[in-house]
Enzyme design. Structure first.
Site, mmCIF file in Angstrom:
data_model
loop_
_atom_site.group_PDB
_atom_site.id
_atom_site.type_symbol
_atom_site.label_atom_id
_atom_site.label_comp_id
_atom_site.label_asym_id
_atom_site.label_seq_id
_atom_site.Cartn_x
_atom_site.Cartn_y
_atom_site.Cartn_z
ATOM 1 N N SER A 121 -18.563 -13.558 -32.962
ATOM 2 C CA SER A 121 -17.137 -13.252 -32.787
ATOM 3 C C SER A 121 -16.744 -13.170 -31.323
ATOM 4 O O SER A 121 -15.604 -13.473 -30.971
ATOM 5 C CB SER A 121 -16.801 -11.904 -33.433
ATOM 6 O OG SER A 121 -16.944 -11.990 -34.812
ATOM 7 N N HIS A 142 -16.723 -19.914 -37.182
ATOM 8 C CA HIS A 142 -16.443 -18.471 -37.226
ATOM 9 C C HIS A 142 -15.665 -18.093 -38.471
ATOM 10 O O HIS A 142 -14.535 -18.542 -38.681
ATOM 11 C CB HIS A 142 -15.657 -18.076 -35.963
ATOM 12 C CG HIS A 142 -15.373 -16.618 -35.865
ATOM 13 N ND1 HIS A 142 -14.095 -16.110 -35.845
ATOM 14 C CD2 HIS A 142 -16.203 -15.556 -35.795
ATOM 15 C CE1 HIS A 142 -14.164 -14.785 -35.756
ATOM 16 N NE2 HIS A 142 -15.416 -14.427 -35.726
ATOM 17 N N GLU A 154 -13.021 -20.956 -38.189
ATOM 18 C CA GLU A 154 -12.626 -21.497 -36.883
ATOM 19 C C GLU A 154 -13.785 -22.324 -36.314
ATOM 20 O O GLU A 154 -14.917 -21.834 -36.260
ATOM 21 C CB GLU A 154 -12.226 -20.347 -35.964
ATOM 22 C CG GLU A 154 -11.006 -19.614 -36.528
ATOM 23 C CD GLU A 154 -10.571 -18.401 -35.712
ATOM 24 O OE1 GLU A 154 -9.551 -18.507 -35.015
ATOM 25 O OE2 GLU A 154 -11.243 -17.368 -35.783
ATOM 26 N N ASN A 193 -8.196 -13.837 -33.395
ATOM 27 C CA ASN A 193 -8.219 -12.601 -32.607
ATOM 28 C C ASN A 193 -7.383 -12.704 -31.341
ATOM 29 O O ASN A 193 -6.955 -11.682 -30.806
ATOM 30 C CB ASN A 193 -9.652 -12.168 -32.307
ATOM 31 C CG ASN A 193 -10.273 -11.506 -33.532
ATOM 32 O OD1 ASN A 193 -9.556 -10.963 -34.375
ATOM 33 N ND2 ASN A 193 -11.574 -11.578 -33.646
HETATM 34 P P1 NAD Z 1 -25.056 -7.285 -39.443
HETATM 35 O O1 NAD Z 1 -25.665 -6.331 -38.496
HETATM 36 O O2 NAD Z 1 -24.429 -6.799 -40.699
HETATM 37 O O3 NAD Z 1 -26.176 -8.365 -39.867
HETATM 38 C C1 NAD Z 1 -27.061 -8.982 -38.971
HETATM 39 C C2 NAD Z 1 -28.293 -9.397 -39.736
HETATM 40 O O4 NAD Z 1 -29.120 -10.207 -38.905
HETATM 41 C C3 NAD Z 1 -29.151 -8.212 -40.184
HETATM 42 O O5 NAD Z 1 -29.427 -8.349 -41.566
HETATM 43 C C4 NAD Z 1 -30.422 -8.373 -39.357
HETATM 44 O O6 NAD Z 1 -31.581 -7.894 -40.008
HETATM 45 C C5 NAD Z 1 -30.442 -9.884 -39.181
HETATM 46 N N1 NAD Z 1 -31.338 -10.478 -38.169
HETATM 47 C C6 NAD Z 1 -31.803 -11.739 -38.228
HETATM 48 N N2 NAD Z 1 -32.590 -12.006 -37.185
HETATM 49 C C7 NAD Z 1 -32.645 -10.902 -36.442
HETATM 50 C C8 NAD Z 1 -33.336 -10.562 -35.262
HETATM 51 N N3 NAD Z 1 -34.095 -11.432 -34.598
HETATM 52 N N4 NAD Z 1 -33.200 -9.328 -34.802
HETATM 53 C C9 NAD Z 1 -32.420 -8.431 -35.439
HETATM 54 N N5 NAD Z 1 -31.752 -8.703 -36.581
HETATM 55 C C10 NAD Z 1 -31.863 -9.934 -37.075
HETATM 56 O O7 NAD Z 1 -24.041 -8.130 -38.590
HETATM 57 P P2 NAD Z 1 -22.712 -8.924 -39.069
HETATM 58 O O8 NAD Z 1 -21.569 -8.001 -39.049
HETATM 59 O O9 NAD Z 1 -23.014 -9.714 -40.291
HETATM 60 O O10 NAD Z 1 -22.530 -9.899 -37.820
HETATM 61 C C11 NAD Z 1 -23.360 -11.028 -37.634
HETATM 62 C C12 NAD Z 1 -22.644 -12.023 -36.760
HETATM 63 O O11 NAD Z 1 -21.411 -12.381 -37.386
HETATM 64 C C13 NAD Z 1 -22.271 -11.501 -35.381
HETATM 65 O O12 NAD Z 1 -22.424 -12.551 -34.447
HETATM 66 C C14 NAD Z 1 -20.805 -11.113 -35.519
HETATM 67 O O13 NAD Z 1 -20.101 -11.238 -34.301
HETATM 68 C C15 NAD Z 1 -20.339 -12.139 -36.513
HETATM 69 N N6 NAD Z 1 -19.125 -11.766 -37.268
HETATM 70 C C16 NAD Z 1 -19.038 -10.529 -37.884
HETATM 71 C C17 NAD Z 1 -17.881 -10.191 -38.588
HETATM 72 C C18 NAD Z 1 -17.753 -8.851 -39.288
HETATM 73 O O14 NAD Z 1 -16.631 -8.516 -39.698
HETATM 74 N N7 NAD Z 1 -18.813 -8.089 -39.479
HETATM 75 C C19 NAD Z 1 -16.823 -11.127 -38.697
HETATM 76 C C20 NAD Z 1 -16.959 -12.388 -38.098
HETATM 77 C C21 NAD Z 1 -18.118 -12.688 -37.384
#
Ligand code: NAD
Length: 284
Positions: A121, A142, A154, A193
């Protein structure tokens, strides 16, 4: 470039949704995470998505949602996960060193033709392209939280992204039921955003500055533009912790808004819909 097999890295909030949405639309999906414990959590998330899709997504009844869940292969073996992937969608934590470590391994393990897409993000694809060893097949795809409902995707490359890889990802996004939003140049915050954050900050400034109550701000936005939700209703959906964390690390104006959020809402446990109260009260 035809995308058939898709691997999702990270099975957290977004990764599990992306894997489910992709499998729901008939693609072969493998989801990778770092440990069996984390994958047990992924199974719970996927089970919850089965119920959500059945309730909210047309065509998810009659066993389709359960079949979707059963079709997602879960693994802790990164090499096996990406062995024949056409597209890898990365949704690991928003920490540059974790992204770097992930892409360096991935660059070695994935076949030559595999396209890598980051769901980051706040990082730009240019921040990560050199870790991948294949800047021409790397870009951002995205998603928004609750992908089945808020279905924008996106698509944003770097100057080095090959136009065929970009196009293949746009077509893939459409094929999984998303509306692809094509960006021609890199922009922090993408389109959504870039619009939303200033709106939410302006709304908070109006109330924090004593100009108008949140309800009045929301009424103005809804009635004056025809939008279904006002900015404070949107903040309650997002949860107040995320904007707080962004504001507290920002400039002086941001810190004033952060202090206002903390004193009036966060310290009182009013974090948004998830806690039953934010700017508004919610009943279960
Ligand atoms: P999250 O913390 O819920 O999930 C991340 C996952 O990655 C975990 O399950 C973790 O175990 C795993 N993972 C895989 N390889 C890893 C490593 N080497 N070290 C540590 N963990 C590892 O995060 P999220 O909210 O799903 O966000 C993930 C990505 O998506 C981010 O880049 C975030 O910016 C993006 N994003 C999030 C949202 C949101 O609303 N949460 C929206 C759009 C984009």
């Amino acid at each position: 470039m035809t995308i058939r097999k898709v691997t999702v890295l990270g099975t957290g909030v977004l990764g599990s949704q992306i894997a489910f949405q992709t499998a729901f639309h008939g693609f072969a999906v493998t989801a990778y995470d770092i440990s069996d414990d984390v994958l047990a959590g992924a199974r719970d998330r996927i089970a919850k998505l089965v119920a959500t899709y059945r309730d909210e997504v047309s065509g998810a009844g009659g066993g389709k949602a359960e079949e979707t869940a059963a079709g997602i292969a879960l693994t802790t073996d990164l090499a096996a996960a990406v062995r024949d992937a056409d597209l890898v969608i990365e949704a690991v934590p928003e920490v540059l060193t974790i992204k770097e470590q992930t892409y360096r391994q991935l660059g070695e393990l994935a076949p030559e033709h595999t396209i890598f897409a980051t769901n980051s993000s706040t990082l730009l694809p240019s921040d990560m392209k050199d870790f991948t060893g294949r800047a021409d097949r790397f870009l951002a795809l995205h998603f928004a939280n609750q992908v089945w409902k808020y279905n924008t995707a996106e698509v944003m490359g770097t100057p080095e992204t090959d136009s065929k890889a970009y196009q293949a990802v746009v077509e893939f996004a459409t094929a999984i039921g998303m509306v692809p939003i094509e960006l021609h140049r890199e922009k922090a915050g993408y389109v959504l955003n870039s619009l939303l954050v200033p709106l939410l900050n302006a709304a908070m400034s109006l109330s924090a500055g004593g100009f108008a109550e949140p309800e009045a701000v929301d009424d103005t936005w809804r009635i004056g533009t025809g939008a279904p939700y006002g900015p404070f209703q949107i903040l309650d959906v997002i949860g107040l912790t995320t904007p707080y964390n962004i504001l507290v690390n920002g400039g002086e104006d941001g810190q004033q808004l952060a202090a206002w959020l903390k004193t009036n809402y966060i310290d009182k446990g009013k974090l948004g819909i998830a806690t039953g109260e934010g700017f508004y009260k919610y009943t279960a």
